[in-house]
Design a protein around this motif. Sequence first.
Motif, PDB file in Angstrom:
ATOM      1  N   ILE A 144     -31.601  38.195 -12.433  1.00 43.92           N
ATOM      2  CA  ILE A 144     -30.284  37.768 -12.435  1.00 43.92           C
ATOM      3  C   ILE A 144     -29.951  37.400 -11.041  1.00 43.92           C
ATOM      4  N   GLU A 145     -30.248  38.522 -10.104  1.00 45.11           N
ATOM      5  CA  GLU A 145     -30.102  38.612  -8.585  1.00 45.11           C
ATOM      6  C   GLU A 145     -30.569  37.053  -8.041  1.00 45.11           C
ATOM      7  N   ASN A 146     -31.911  36.782  -8.452  1.00 46.95           N
ATOM      8  CA  ASN A 146     -32.519  35.409  -7.926  1.00 46.95           C
ATOM      9  C   ASN A 146     -31.348  34.310  -8.419  1.00 46.95           C
ATOM     10  N   LEU A 147     -31.024  34.231  -9.729  1.00 53.77           N
ATOM     11  CA  LEU A 147     -29.822  33.300 -10.298  1.00 53.77           C
ATOM     12  C   LEU A 147     -28.746  33.270  -9.363  1.00 53.77           C
ATOM     13  N   GLY A 148     -28.231  34.438  -9.002  1.00 51.73           N
ATOM     14  CA  GLY A 148     -26.889  34.568  -8.247  1.00 51.73           C
ATOM     15  C   GLY A 148     -27.363  33.939  -6.775  1.00 51.73           C
ATOM     16  N   ARG A 149     -28.438  34.043  -6.245  1.00 54.31           N
ATOM     17  CA  ARG A 149     -28.614  33.360  -5.035  1.00 54.31           C
ATOM     18  C   ARG A 149     -28.735  31.846  -4.848  1.00 54.31           C
ATOM     19  N   GLN A 150     -28.738  31.309  -6.112  1.00 56.18           N
ATOM     20  CA  GLN A 150     -28.657  29.901  -6.179  1.00 56.18           C
ATOM     21  C   GLN A 150     -27.243  29.222  -6.387  1.00 56.18           C
ATOM     22  N   THR A 151     -26.214  30.113  -6.578  1.00 57.44           N
ATOM     23  CA  THR A 151     -24.891  29.685  -6.649  1.00 57.44           C
ATOM     24  C   THR A 151     -24.264  29.253  -5.436  1.00 57.44           C
ATOM     25  N   PRO A 152     -23.368  28.401  -5.423  1.00 59.25           N
ATOM     26  CA  PRO A 152     -22.537  28.132  -4.339  1.00 59.25           C
ATOM     27  C   PRO A 152     -21.607  29.460  -3.754  1.00 59.25           C
ATOM     28  N   ALA A 153     -21.293  30.339  -4.627  1.00 58.50           N
ATOM     29  CA  ALA A 153     -20.644  31.503  -3.976  1.00 58.50           C
ATOM     30  C   ALA A 153     -21.500  32.336  -3.226  1.00 58.50           C
ATOM     31  N   TYR A 154     -22.713  32.617  -3.653  1.00 58.04           N
ATOM     32  CA  TYR A 154     -23.674  33.239  -2.878  1.00 58.04           C
ATOM     33  C   TYR A 154     -23.719  32.632  -1.335  1.00 58.04           C
ATOM     34  N   LYS A 155     -23.985  31.333  -1.247  1.00 58.63           N
ATOM     35  CA  LYS A 155     -24.106  30.764   0.055  1.00 58.63           C
ATOM     36  C   LYS A 155     -22.920  30.901   0.990  1.00 58.63           C
ATOM     37  N   SER A 156     -21.564  30.623   0.307  1.00 56.50           N
ATOM     38  CA  SER A 156     -20.596  31.031   0.846  1.00 56.50           C
ATOM     39  C   SER A 156     -20.449  32.221   1.359  1.00 56.50           C
ATOM     40  N   TRP A 157     -20.684  33.330   0.788  1.00 60.19           N
ATOM     41  CA  TRP A 157     -20.768  34.547   1.212  1.00 60.19           C
ATOM     42  C   TRP A 157     -21.826  35.019   2.370  1.00 60.19           C
ATOM     43  N   LEU A 158     -22.849  34.235   2.015  1.00 60.67           N
ATOM     44  CA  LEU A 158     -24.122  34.241   3.011  1.00 60.67           C
ATOM     45  C   LEU A 158     -23.597  33.885   4.296  1.00 60.67           C
ATOM     46  N   ASN A 159     -22.785  32.817   4.551  1.00 58.53           N
ATOM     47  CA  ASN A 159     -22.127  32.267   5.953  1.00 58.53           C
ATOM     48  C   ASN A 159     -20.942  33.169   6.318  1.00 58.53           C
ATOM     49  N   HIS A 160     -20.598  33.743   5.441  1.00 63.11           N
ATOM     50  CA  HIS A 160     -19.487  34.957   5.990  1.00 63.11           C
ATOM     51  C   HIS A 160     -19.877  36.086   6.394  1.00 63.11           C
ATOM     52  N   TYR A 161     -20.954  36.463   5.635  1.00 64.53           N
ATOM     53  CA  TYR A 161     -21.856  37.480   6.409  1.00 64.53           C
ATOM     54  C   TYR A 161     -22.872  37.467   7.306  1.00 64.53           C
ATOM     55  N   ALA A 162     -22.934  36.278   8.048  1.00 65.22           N
ATOM     56  CA  ALA A 162     -24.022  35.720   9.005  1.00 65.22           C
ATOM     57  C   ALA A 162     -25.335  35.887   8.323  1.00 65.22           C
ATOM     58  N   ASN A 163     -25.533  35.397   7.236  1.00 63.24           N
ATOM     59  CA  ASN A 163     -26.964  35.367   6.603  1.00 63.24           C
ATOM     60  C   ASN A 163     -27.417  36.710   6.211  1.00 63.24           C
ATOM     61  N   ASN A 164     -26.394  37.576   5.923  1.00 61.87           N
ATOM     62  CA  ASN A 164     -26.916  39.067   5.512  1.00 61.87           C
ATOM     63  C   ASN A 164     -26.928  38.722   3.997  1.00 61.87           C
ATOM     64  N   GLY A 165     -28.218  38.610   3.435  1.00 64.02           N
ATOM     65  CA  GLY A 165     -28.097  38.444   1.829  1.00 64.02           C
ATOM     66  C   GLY A 165     -27.708  39.622   0.987  1.00 64.02           C
ATOM     67  N   ASP A 166     -27.902  41.063   1.454  1.00 64.41           N
ATOM     68  CA  ASP A 166     -27.622  42.094   0.837  1.00 64.41           C
ATOM     69  C   ASP A 166     -25.960  42.283   0.701  1.00 64.41           C
ATOM     70  N   SER A 167     -25.380  41.889   1.826  1.00 63.57           N
ATOM     71  CA  SER A 167     -24.045  41.776   1.729  1.00 63.57           C
ATOM     72  C   SER A 167     -23.439  40.749   0.792  1.00 63.57           C
ATOM     73  N   ALA A 168     -23.926  39.378   0.951  1.00 65.68           N
ATOM     74  CA  ALA A 168     -23.612  38.630  -0.044  1.00 65.68           C
ATOM     75  C   ALA A 168     -23.855  38.760  -1.442  1.00 65.68           C
ATOM     76  N   LEU A 169     -24.833  39.646  -1.937  1.00 65.43           N
ATOM     77  CA  LEU A 169     -25.108  39.743  -3.172  1.00 65.43           C
ATOM     78  C   LEU A 169     -24.236  41.061  -3.478  1.00 65.43           C
ATOM     79  N   LYS A 170     -23.783  41.986  -2.656  1.00 64.28           N
ATOM     80  CA  LYS A 170     -22.843  43.038  -2.885  1.00 64.28           C
ATOM     81  C   LYS A 170     -21.462  42.203  -3.295  1.00 64.28           C
ATOM     82  N   ALA A 171     -21.033  41.422  -2.293  1.00 64.49           N
ATOM     83  CA  ALA A 171     -19.827  40.651  -2.810  1.00 64.49           C
ATOM     84  C   ALA A 171     -19.917  40.182  -4.197  1.00 64.49           C
TER      85      ALA A 171
END
Length: 782
Positions: A385-412
């Motif tokens: 499920i986490e790997n599918l989440g990483r493919q979503t536009p929402a994850y990419k948006s949060w990734l930009n928001h958190y300066a490429n911090n993947g853990d923070s993006a998944l937490k969001a």
Amino acid sequence: MKTYRFFKRVWSYASNFFKKLIFLFTGMPRQATHLWEKLVVRLAQSLLFILLIVISIDFNLFNLFGPSPRLFDLQNPQNNAASVLYAADGSMIGRYYHENRSPVTFDQLPPVVINALLSAEDIRFYHHHGIDVKATTAAIFSVFKGDRRGGSTITQQLIKNLYKTRTGDQKGLLQKIPGIDIIVFKAKEYISSIKLETLYTKNEILTLYLNTVDFGSQSFGIKAASNTFFNKPPEELMIQEAALLTGLLKAPSYYSPVSNPDHALRRRNDVLTQMLRYEYINKQQYDFLTRLPLSLKFNHYKEEEEATYFKSAVARELKTWCMSSGYDIYRDGLKIYTTLDPVIQEHAGMAMKKHMKSLQNKFYQHWQGREPWVDANGRTINDFIENLGRQTPAYKSWLNHYANNGDSALKALSIPHKMTVFSWEQEIDTLLSSLDSIAWYAHILNTGLVSIDPSNGYVKAWIGGNDYRYFKYDHVNQARRQPGSLFKAFVYAAAFEQGMGPCDRRVDQPIRIKYTENGEEKIWTPKNANWVFTGINLSLKSAFARSVNSVAVQLTKEVGWDKVIEMAQRFGITSPLLNLPSIALGSSEVTLLEMVNAYAALANRGEFNDAVLVTKITTHDDKIIYMHQHRPRKILNAENSFLMENMLRSGLSEPGGTTQGLWSFDLFRYDTDFGGKTGTSSNFADGWFVGITPRLVTGVWVGGEYPSVHFRTSQTGEGLRTALPLFGLFMERVMQDENLKLFRGRFPSPPAKVTKPYQCSSPAYVPRDADSIANSGIAPAQ
């Protein structure tokens, strides 16, 4: 002050210049001495100055004023209109639009609408030439009194609506100065209104206006508004209904009868008061009408309700045509006539819902206590499920928001929020995180169904998935999945073309094939679905009916897998096909539409038709701009196509045939022949069935949205158990419908010259577990 001095200087220069022109052309002395001469000079100066300003504004001198509509624009107004999608019986099944609008002619406008409009918006419309001086003067004085009111005529409003004269790209340099912008806007609208009045009659302007204006609730134009709020055409509107609609024009949201019924009622009665004032109704009518309730029959077109899989498929189909023809289905008000049969479509939808609801419950029970996403060895895939989440536009948006911090993006993505999710029982309003939502939908099986008339390729039913509102991806012609044993039809067709026949025999035994892949020598040893080789000398007819892998692979080795690929491509398979021996067992991914179209040719004596969705397109005034041309092509000779048809029917008659499950449905008392083929991909990820009759060829796919989500056993996951029952339920409804007798019938008699035997004795049935490449050693697509 600087602005004031600038215009004072411009006026001084212009006055002197125009004064010299007047003296030059009139012969008056350089210095006017009489009062009348001074007045003439001043009047002439003013008129010439106004003319200069008008010309400057109209031609956008030095980009000071912004562009105005050109003469060509005024003569050819672009009024976006919705295109309408029609089923084969002429009923409307959808619309394409940026603005929900359908134009009407002046003859379709009832007097009550015109009278209400004139009373509410422009009572002197038939007596001015685009500018109502009295209304404009009153509007100016109202500003000083603090009681601001509009003074725009219908013509001016039309200019503003058609040409968006107040949007940002219409502004010039002067309009950046506070207070000047409204003056320039008004001046441009006055100038364009006068020009428009010279090009069109009053009735034409009224028609353009009523086809253009926004009535709210995504209804543009009187026809859309009439249908949206009262579910009737404009011609049938009553006086109070016309008053309500024209009252909306002042402020569609504020006076919306849906969201603000009290405001709407008050505004409607205001319009009725105006109609009484101008004697369009009498006092008795007024007293009666103002006491009536709104009495809406709200019929709002919602995009998600309209946007069926078939509608979206037609839009994709027409994309190339639009680019080459220059038409826009979202703007040009076209009429698009399709092949879809709404009755057959309804039967397909009802059968799909019944079957998928039942199958989903079985799937939940099958995986109770475990997650259904597993690898080829049946182990749960970690972080699926986490790997599918990483493919979503929402994850990419949060990734930009958190300066490429993947853990923070998944937490969001793990933060719960309100949402509505799909369920076969009913929609569920719940609180889930984005990752929870992905997990919820990953548990849900999906489907695709398409039904085609084999004689011409006309698509009669199209189900792209469970529910378009929640599953946009179309499993008819967008998704590609492994077809399993469905591909064996191309193996046997290629074998027959090389001289073999249904009664030729091959032993069900192990087989080894050496081949080269990417420069590496490999050996393939496929297994039968149940891992058992019987050693029986089977006829090809019996092997096909039982879906024996070993025989299909032997034939592929004999004819060459390149010939199998060539045959598949001849039958309309355009998806990329791997040049490997495993192609015999359906290892390459294809679409459901490709397979159904191919099998339609087998049911049509080897004559192939491209799948047809659209038969005709016309403009709004019925000028034909596209007409489908029927161009069938022969891809298999009469004898071999008859033999393949016979092979497809053998699954019902041969012992152990994979289509025997059809006998449990009410199909065989309607004087109709049936045949078909099942298919199952690796690890039961995909279940397929394509069934044929002389009048309809229907394909079904069932599986998880991701190939890693599937049943674990042949008893639950093979195509004859996941896909075939949906075909049976669907065709049962079609057969039972007395209005669809056209789709019953028998296959034609054998052609005169059938040189190959096709009626063979069959050995006793050996129990089997599956019908395809399941457990054959082919890696599943991930």
